[in-house]
Write a protein that holds these residues in place. Structure first.
Motif, PDB file in Angstrom:
ATOM      1  N   TYR A   5      41.532   7.569  72.195  1.00  0.00           N
ATOM      2  CA  TYR A   5      41.575   9.077  73.102  1.00  0.00           C
ATOM      3  C   TYR A   5      40.973   8.585  74.195  1.00  0.00           C
ATOM      4  CZ  TYR A   5      43.247  11.701  68.775  1.00  0.00           C
ATOM      5  OH  TYR A   5      43.478  12.016  67.440  1.00  0.00           O
ATOM      6  N   PRO A  33      40.133  13.752  79.749  1.00  0.00           N
ATOM      7  CA  PRO A  33      41.636  13.566  79.529  1.00  0.00           C
ATOM      8  C   PRO A  33      42.721  13.469  80.267  1.00  0.00           C
ATOM      9  CG  PRO A  33      40.348  15.732  78.873  1.00  0.00           C
ATOM     10  CD  PRO A  33      39.853  14.962  79.407  1.00  0.00           C
ATOM     11  N   TYR A  69      44.979  10.742  80.361  1.00  0.00           N
ATOM     12  CA  TYR A  69      46.470  10.546  79.154  1.00  0.00           C
ATOM     13  C   TYR A  69      47.277   9.668  79.380  1.00  0.00           C
ATOM     14  CZ  TYR A  69      49.747  11.493  75.141  1.00  0.00           C
ATOM     15  OH  TYR A  69      50.883  11.329  74.540  1.00  0.00           O
ATOM     16  N   GLU A 119      49.518  11.299  69.049  1.00  0.00           N
ATOM     17  CA  GLU A 119      48.792  12.431  68.800  1.00  0.00           C
ATOM     18  C   GLU A 119      47.534  13.041  69.249  1.00  0.00           C
ATOM     19  OE1 GLU A 119      46.691  11.284  64.945  1.00  0.00           O
ATOM     20  OE2 GLU A 119      45.157  10.760  66.613  1.00  0.00           O
ATOM     21  N   SER A 120      47.385  13.920  68.710  1.00  0.00           N
ATOM     22  CA  SER A 120      46.467  14.928  68.981  1.00  0.00           C
ATOM     23  C   SER A 120      45.449  15.401  67.807  1.00  0.00           C
ATOM     24  CB  SER A 120      47.275  16.464  69.600  1.00  0.00           C
ATOM     25  OG  SER A 120      47.653  17.321  68.521  1.00  0.00           O
ATOM     26  N   SER A 121      44.451  15.666  68.661  1.00  0.00           N
ATOM     27  CA  SER A 121      43.165  16.481  67.639  1.00  0.00           C
ATOM     28  C   SER A 121      42.218  17.107  68.260  1.00  0.00           C
ATOM     29  CB  SER A 121      42.123  15.357  67.150  1.00  0.00           C
ATOM     30  OG  SER A 121      40.980  15.244  68.167  1.00  0.00           O
ATOM     31  N   GLY A 139      41.624  16.339  71.953  1.00  0.00           N
ATOM     32  CA  GLY A 139      42.323  16.358  73.007  1.00  0.00           C
ATOM     33  C   GLY A 139      43.305  15.152  72.674  1.00  0.00           C
ATOM     34  N   PHE A 140      44.303  15.213  73.598  1.00  0.00           N
ATOM     35  CA  PHE A 140      45.841  13.907  73.570  1.00  0.00           C
ATOM     36  C   PHE A 140      45.151  12.708  73.370  1.00  0.00           C
ATOM     37  CE2 PHE A 140      47.366  18.057  75.043  1.00  0.00           C
ATOM     38  CZ  PHE A 140      48.704  18.745  74.036  1.00  0.00           C
TER      39      PHE A 140
END
Length: 593
Positions: free
Chosen positions: A297, A301, A304, A326-328, A332-333
């Motif tokens: 990650y 952010p 990305y 994927e995102s968490s 975040g992304f």
């Protein structure tokens, strides 16, 4: 074509392949006397003394009055980079099998050798480092003869450091390695075995021509992607790229055609002409399967998209890296990346930082599991947060590997204990020669992912060598361990682990996080939970201001009033407060003993 030889160097880690390759370059006058490794040109390779990328280079050598062109590909030796080796082998007709005279045959030597034999390469055994005081060439010769069944006179002795025996190696390459076979008149067929990204010229693909010819300005097509290009420049690889008008069958070279999109070049693809295409693509090498998965990650952010571009460019140079978005909740992304092993993961992280200036957070690595639900349907899960609800799961299967560990007989006991502690089972043990033994184990891949290799090296004082391949999936009793901070689950720290180890592992993570998370203005509860059951807890006490300092006397109720007021503030703060988990904490979880 009779005067071309394509060969690679394969060996275990630290058996002196790159040093020997440098001597070959020096003896063929490709380069002048050198300081340090010439072919290992990445900073990381120089610092760690390992080869990460295969390097192709062309040499010219006069033997008995005839000029020969030798294309050498130097390959990595670590088990995590075996995919690079398989690509190099696909582009060669012969291989130098380099064995260290002080260490003898080790696990990676054997697995690379089998790969070369599968491709019908001519094997030339070379014993390197014979100038060392601790060299034992006779014993090593016996091991090699037992391994490949050659004659004693076929084994060459050399020293990459002093240059002794290097001319014999060049002579053997010319005399023993077959020249490439193919027909220059047939339609063009060229195998792409590597590619690199150049910010000014786009993507440069390295290829070996199996049939036909390629000239500058030709209209070419990449077989599997179906994309068409003009060959702006073709040429051969020496220390730099040297342009040529035309390359013919059997030659190794590069093509520049102004490709900007990394996804358009697939390693293993076939290049052919648009006007006269070939009937079928060349059989490439085995598709690589990532073993270890981790989330990557960006710390900021907004980075990305830059991270995506960086990963695509890195993938060109390292085709064994796979990734998907994927995102968490906590981070975040980002991307779920697949690596071949822990060293590979570490190298990718370092390269992202150095080559692309990307600051990333990496989550706890894990492996992929097969989850079967009550309806009998299965799905592959790479991430504990992707598991269905516990009530829906019927059973979970985890991947098992077949491992081969070659070691000195003195270390059999501790190594067996290590493998059995990791839920392994011994399949067989074979004595290779003298006091060397080959142990075969079945081990769950999830147990090996984190620190197995480091422990194996320290137990055996660096003498054990380890090689593995995935064998099958087996039923396992696995539990999902969640880590909660103030009651909120941190999905980046959740892991799938065996039920017997879950409680102890949860306790250790909580203790470690207590040391690493900085204190806040309010109490932080760190809990480990399996399902709804909390199995461990630690509390980080809050930082408090001494609010009673201004009371210098009087009734105790004055102090109590101030403390109660502070308590209310802390309570309100706890409801709205956020806890930042530092990157150190994620890394520390990997290194838990």
């Amino acid at each position: 074509m009779e005067n071309i030889r394509n060969f690679c160097i394969i060996a275990h880690i630290d058996h002196g392949k790159s040093t020997l390759a440098d001597r070959l370059l020096e003896y063929t006058n490709t380069i002048k006397i050198v300081e340090g490794q010439m072919l290992d040109n990445m900073d990381l390779e120089k610092e760690r003394g390992i080869t990460i990328k295969s390097h192709a280079i062309q040499m010219e050598y006069n033997h008995e009055g005839k000029d020969y062109i030798l294309n050498l590909i130097d390959t990595p030796g670590h088990v995590d980079f075996s995919y690079e080796v398989s690509r190099s082998i696909a582009a060669c007709e012969g291989a130098l099998l380099v064995v260290d005279a002080t260490q003898g045959v080790q696990a990676q030597t054997i697995s690379n050798l089998y790969m070369a034999i599968d491709h019908d390469l001519e094997i030339i055994p070379v014993i390197n480092k014979i100038d060392m005081p601790s060299a034992m060439p006779e014993e090593v010769e016996d091991e090699i003869i037992e391994l490949i069944g050659c004659d004693r006179k076929d084994i060459l002795r050399a020293s990459g450091k002093t240059g002794e025996g290097v001319e014999d190696v060049l002579k053997a390459v010319i005399e023993r390695v077959p020249h490439p076979t193919g027909e220059p008149e047939k339609p063009l067929q060229a195998l792409i075995f590597d590619s690199v990204f150049n910010p000014f010229r786009g993507i440069i693909a390295y290829f070996k021509i199996e049939n036909g010819k390629i000239s500058k300005g030709d209209k070419v097509k990449f077989y599997n992607t179906g994309m068409e290009y003009t060959a702006d420049e073709v040429g051969v690889l020496k220390m730099d790229m040297i342009p040529r008008k035309q390359l013919s069958t059997g030659e190794v070279g590069y093509i520049i055609s102004g490709i900007k999109d990394p996804t358009e070049v697939k390693v293993g693809d076939t290049i052919t002409h648009v006007a006269r295409p070939c009937a079928k693509a060349i059989d490439g090498f085995q598709e690589v399967k990532p073993m270890v998965f981790a989330g990557v990650y960006p710390i900021d952010p907004s980075e990305y998209e830059n991270l995506r571009t960086s990963l695509e460019k890195l993938q060109l140079n390292d085709a064994s890296l796979t990734f998907q978005p994927e995102s968490s909740v906590a981070l975040g992304f980002g991307f779920r990346c697949g690596f071949l092993g822990l060293l590979h993961m570490e190298i990718v992280q370092e390269r992202l930082d150095r080559e692309f200036n990307m600051d990333v957070i990496t989550t706890v690595p894990n492996v992929s599991y097969m989850v079967y639900d009550k309806h009998g349907e299965s799905k592959e899960v790479h991430n504990p947060s992707g598991l269905p609800d516990a009530t829906m799961i019927d059973h979970i299967e985890e991947p098992y590997i077949k491992a081969s560990i070659i070691t000195d007989t003195n270390y059999i006991g501790p190594i067996m204990k290590l493998c059995l502690d990791k839920r392994g089972e011994l399949l067989k043990q074979e004595y290779i020669s003298g006091n060397r033994v080959d142990l075969h184990f079945m081990l769950p891949l999830g147990e090996i992912v984190i620190d197995f290799y480091d422990k194996l090296k320290s137990i055996s004082k660096g003498y054990a060598s380890f090689d593995y391949h995935v064998d099958c999936y087996r039923l396992s009793k696995l539990a999902k361990l969640d880590i909660l901070l103030n009651g909120e689950p941190v999905d980046a720290l959740s892991t799938l682990t065996h039920q017997d180890n879950a409680v102890a592992f949860g306790r250790r993570i909580c203790e470690k996080l207590k040391e690493l998370i900085p204190r806040q203005q309010f109490d932080i509860a760190i809990q480990a939970a399996i399902g709804a059951k909390i199995v461990a807890r630690e509390t980080i006490k809050c930082v408090r201001k001494d609010v009673t300092a201004k009371c210098y006397g009087g009734d105790v109720s004055r102090k109590r009033k101030l403390l109660e007021k502070q308590k209310k503030g802390k309570k309100r703060m706890k409801q709205i407060g956020n806890v930042e988990v530092p990157q150190k904490a994620f890394l520390a979880v990997l290194k838990l003993d």
